[in-house]
Design a protein around this motif. Sequence first.
Motif, short mmCIF file in Angstrom:
data_model
loop_
_atom_site.label_atom_id
_atom_site.label_comp_id
_atom_site.label_asym_id
_atom_site.label_seq_id
_atom_site.Cartn_x
_atom_site.Cartn_y
_atom_site.Cartn_z
N ALA A 1 6.68 5.15 -9.95
CA ALA A 1 7.63 4.38 -10.76
C ALA A 1 7.16 4.28 -12.22
O ALA A 1 7.98 4.23 -13.14
N LEU A 2 5.84 4.26 -12.41
CA LEU A 2 5.32 4.18 -13.78
C LEU A 2 5.28 5.55 -14.45
O LEU A 2 5.14 5.65 -15.67
N GLY A 3 5.36 6.61 -13.62
CA GLY A 3 5.23 7.96 -14.15
C GLY A 3 3.81 8.26 -14.57
O GLY A 3 3.57 8.85 -15.63
N CYS A 4 2.83 7.82 -13.77
CA CYS A 4 1.42 8.05 -14.12
C CYS A 4 0.65 8.47 -12.86
O CYS A 4 1.21 8.51 -11.77
N GLN A 5 -0.63 8.76 -13.03
CA GLN A 5 -1.45 9.24 -11.92
C GLN A 5 -2.05 8.11 -11.10
O GLN A 5 -2.19 8.21 -9.89
N HIS A 6 -2.45 7.05 -11.79
CA HIS A 6 -3.23 5.99 -11.13
C HIS A 6 -2.54 4.64 -11.39
O HIS A 6 -2.39 4.23 -12.54
N ALA A 7 -2.13 3.96 -10.31
CA ALA A 7 -1.32 2.74 -10.45
C ALA A 7 -2.01 1.69 -11.34
O ALA A 7 -1.38 1.15 -12.26
N ALA A 8 -3.29 1.40 -11.07
CA ALA A 8 -3.96 0.31 -11.80
C ALA A 8 -4.13 0.67 -13.28
O ALA A 8 -3.89 -0.16 -14.17
N GLY B 1 -2.31 2.81 -14.92
CA GLY B 1 -0.97 2.88 -15.50
C GLY B 1 -0.48 1.49 -15.92
O GLY B 1 0.15 1.33 -16.97
N LEU B 2 -0.77 0.48 -15.09
CA LEU B 2 -0.35 -0.89 -15.43
C LEU B 2 -1.11 -1.40 -16.65
O LEU B 2 -0.53 -2.07 -17.52
N PHE B 3 -2.40 -1.08 -16.72
CA PHE B 3 -3.21 -1.48 -17.88
C PHE B 3 -2.66 -0.81 -19.14
O PHE B 3 -2.47 -1.46 -20.18
N ASP B 4 -2.37 0.49 -19.02
CA ASP B 4 -1.90 1.24 -20.20
C ASP B 4 -0.52 0.74 -20.66
O ASP B 4 -0.25 0.69 -21.86
N LEU B 5 0.32 0.36 -19.70
CA LEU B 5 1.63 -0.18 -20.06
C LEU B 5 1.46 -1.47 -20.87
O LEU B 5 2.07 -1.65 -21.93
N ALA B 6 0.61 -2.37 -20.36
CA ALA B 6 0.38 -3.65 -21.06
C ALA B 6 -0.17 -3.39 -22.47
O ALA B 6 0.27 -4.01 -23.45
N ALA B 7 -1.11 -2.42 -22.56
CA ALA B 7 -1.69 -2.11 -23.87
C ALA B 7 -0.61 -1.55 -24.80
O ALA B 7 -0.55 -1.90 -25.99
#
Length: 353
Positions: A283-290, A292-298
């Motif tokens: 759903a994030l379109g990334c490799q690693h969920a955790a 990806g969530l950090f990178d989205l927030a950043a």
Amino acid sequence: MLLNFTYDQLPGRVVFGPGKLDQLGAEVQRLGAERALVLCTPEQVGQAEAAAAQLGQRCAGLFPGAVMHVPVEVARAARDEARRLGADCAVAIGGGSTIGLGKAIALESGLPIIAVPTTYAGSEMTPIYGLTEAGIKKTGRDARVLPRVVIYDPLLTLSLPGRIGGPSGINAIAHCVEALYAQDANPIISLLAEDGIRALAGSLPQVMRQPDDVAARSQALYGAWLAGASLGAVGMALHHKLCHTLGGSFNLPHAETHTILLPHATAYNYAAAPEAMVRVARALGCQHAAQGLFDLAASIGAPLALKDIGMPETGLDRAADLAVQNPYYNPCPVTREGVRLLLDNAYHGRRPA
Ligand code: NAD
């Protein structure tokens, strides 16, 4: 995969679209109500007055006293006002705090609530209420507090500043992530949860870049609806428990605490919930969920470290103690050592390894 689940579907009517606040009077009428009490925070009196104007004769009055965490004194004052005005329904226009106040009225009086959410917190879709007495917040579930009608009007979110809207959107994503690995997860809610993450992650960066983009605002609010429905339908785990503990014991801001802890709680559960992690990453379109969530927030400029939102480093031990006091479901067993390390990473704002 062998399917095996129980799913209680919640009732409720959703009206969604730009300008749908115009339908408020018709929705009150549809409920058979004639005297609506409009609830809001002091900051949102303008939007509440627009709602009151929509209601015309059906507006009994305004209560602009909603505050964070629904103190019992405020709930009592709002209930008294509803009684004094002879209100037969309440319209809660605002974020989780205002909708929480509506729920407090419904809990005692059974008055039907129409929620008009203006953040992404998701309370409007849940039968969960919270009340704070002498600094302690108690939460519960009661079918009476579930709003009968929810009007999602993205135009009302145009005024939501990025510093509130960004963390609020990630708060919504947190509902989706935990719904995907919930003890009582089910295939329908997992569909909603995965699409909720997709809609929010796909729109929040654009909402921050161009706050008046109605299409992006609509996507974000749509994601918030799915997230709220996920939160209302299945149980949450470590992430929500930790946020509740930190919010209550250290008075940290709700959405920001969610935003900071989510990548770390996700990393904690990473190996124990592989299917959920695949769906979050997809759903994030990334490799690693955790990560990806950090990178989205950043990427949306949200806070990343507990030390930046008022958490004292000396409180981390007590927070870890509190978090393991009462056992609860979590995909990965909750240990004090594990939680202490999670909190340390969140305190310093490290990207999950
Ligand atoms: P909030 O309701 O406290 O709102 C934060 C601030 O933003 C307020 O000042 C509000 O007036 C302002 N605001 C809201 N919408 C705005 C808009 N469109 N334009 C300008 N200003 C706007 O924050 P929240 O994060 O929505 O809610 C947090 C509370 O909700 C917490 O107490 C949390 O526990 C509760 N909550 C409950 C549930 C549940 O299911 N019961 C779910 C999620 C959150």
